[in-house]
Design a protein around this motif. Structure first.
Motif, PDB file in Angstrom:
ATOM      1  N   ARG A   1      -7.912   1.186   3.634  1.00  0.00           N
ATOM      2  CA  ARG A   1      -9.012   1.212   2.545  1.00  0.00           C
ATOM      3  C   ARG A   1      -9.182  -0.199   2.014  1.00  0.00           C
ATOM      4  NH1 ARG A   1      -8.778   1.031  -2.454  1.00  0.00           N
ATOM      5  NH2 ARG A   1      -6.634   1.498  -2.498  1.00  0.00           N
ATOM      6  N   CYS A   2      -7.818  -0.676   1.756  1.00  0.00           N
ATOM      7  CA  CYS A   2      -7.698  -2.083   1.200  1.00  0.00           C
ATOM      8  C   CYS A   2      -8.515  -3.219   1.966  1.00  0.00           C
ATOM      9  CB  CYS A   2      -6.574  -2.518   0.924  1.00  0.00           C
ATOM     10  SG  CYS A   2      -5.651  -1.560  -0.369  1.00  0.00           S
TER      11      CYS A   2
ATOM     12  N   ASP B   1      -4.184   3.737   2.971  1.00  0.00           N
ATOM     13  CA  ASP B   1      -4.271   3.185   1.744  1.00  0.00           C
ATOM     14  C   ASP B   1      -4.642   1.709   2.255  1.00  0.00           C
ATOM     15  OD1 ASP B   1      -4.969   2.393  -1.060  1.00  0.00           O
ATOM     16  OD2 ASP B   1      -2.619   2.048  -1.283  1.00  0.00           O
TER      17      ASP B   1
ATOM     18  N   ALA C   1       0.830  -1.206   0.154  1.00  0.00           N
ATOM     19  CA  ALA C   1      -0.015   0.148   0.120  1.00  0.00           C
ATOM     20  C   ALA C   1       0.876   1.530  -0.125  1.00  0.00           C
ATOM     21  CB  ALA C   1      -0.776   0.098   1.019  1.00  0.00           C
TER      22      ALA C   1
END
Length: 69
Positions: A13-14, A10, A5
């Motif tokens: 978010r994943c 991020d 990431a």
């Protein structure tokens, strides 16, 4: 499959995306100061998303779990 990431946001978010798709299996902090999120892609292939990437935090060993796939 292993991805990195761009940021901690991020990575989160994943993780949320995997949870929304019922594809999340685990999240944890590892030795050497990095965090991994594990899940499955749409074809049921195991995947790992890590942060920070190896250019920011060197890996000294391969996760034992990778060998069990």
């Amino acid at each position: 499959m292993i991805w990195t990431a761009d940021s901690l946001d991020d990575l989160h978010r994943c993780e949320r995306t995997l949870k929304e798709r019922s594809a999340h299996t685990s999240s944890r902090e590892m030795a050497d100061g990095f965090t991994v999120v594990e899940g499955r892609d749409p074809d049921d292939v195991p995947l790992v998303i890590a942060y920070p990437g190896p250019n920011k935090a060197a890996r000294r060993e391969i996760m034992t779990r990778i060998y069990t796939w």
